[in-house]
Design an enzyme around this catalytic site. Structure first.
Site, short mmCIF file in Angstrom:
data_model
loop_
_atom_site.label_atom_id
_atom_site.label_comp_id
_atom_site.label_asym_id
_atom_site.label_seq_id
_atom_site.Cartn_x
_atom_site.Cartn_y
_atom_site.Cartn_z
CB CYS A 180 -0.98 -0.01 1.17
SG CYS A 180 -0.29 0.22 2.82
NE ARG A 186 -4.61 1.37 1.52
CZ ARG A 186 -4.46 1.98 0.36
NH1 ARG A 186 -5.37 1.83 -0.59
NH2 ARG A 186 -3.41 2.74 0.12
#
Length: 159
Positions: free
Chosen positions: A9, A15
């Protein structure tokens, strides 16, 4: 055979570490840790050395999913040689990974977007909870996508 999986990410604090932790948890639950290794990285260097974001840590802790020892690191071209699956959390991350790696990144299908694992969702990118604050929404996507990825890796390894 062994498979090396990398989630990517932007900053490697929300994430991708969430996906790393969830996927590692699923790999361990399936007893496949000797066949599958898992890591994560960010395309940016802002958070290098830091633990996952507090929102990611709280959610994972509540679910009993370990994030122990995880620290943000930056994606490098050498990762392309190390990893068999480079799973980018959004289109921008995918573009950045391909730019960092260069022409080799166009070969095969080792670099792909996380949401490609869930084509029925109609969603192209995993939203960044650093900006949205919605870690639960991201977890739901990550959980489903990691299940699909594990099935894909198991099939590829013929496990």
């Amino acid at each position: 055979m062994k498979a090396n999986v990398l989630f990517v990410c932007l900053g490697n604090i929300c994430r991708s570490p969430m996906a790393e932790a969830v996927f590692r948890h699923e790999v361990n639950q399936a007893g496949l840790q000797q066949h599958i290794t898992v890591d994560s990285a960010g395309t940016g260097d802002w958070h290098v050395g830091r633990p996952p974001h507090e929102g990611t840590r709280k959610l994972l802790g509540r679910l009993g999913i370990s994030y122990e020892g995880m620290r943000a690191r930056q994606f490098g071209a050498e990762d392309f040689e190390t990893f068999d699956y480079i799973v980018c959390m959004d289109s921008s991350n995918e573009k950045d990974v391909k730019r960092i790696v260069g022409p080799k990144a166009q070969e095969g299908s080792k670099v792909f977007k996380f949401m490609d694992l869930l084509p029925e969702s109609g969603i192209r990118d995993v939203p960044d909870p650093y900006y949205t604050g919605n870690f639960e929404e991201v977890y739901e996507m990550v959980q489903s996508g990691c299940e699909a990825l594990l099935a894909r890796v198991k099939a590829d390894l013929k496990l």
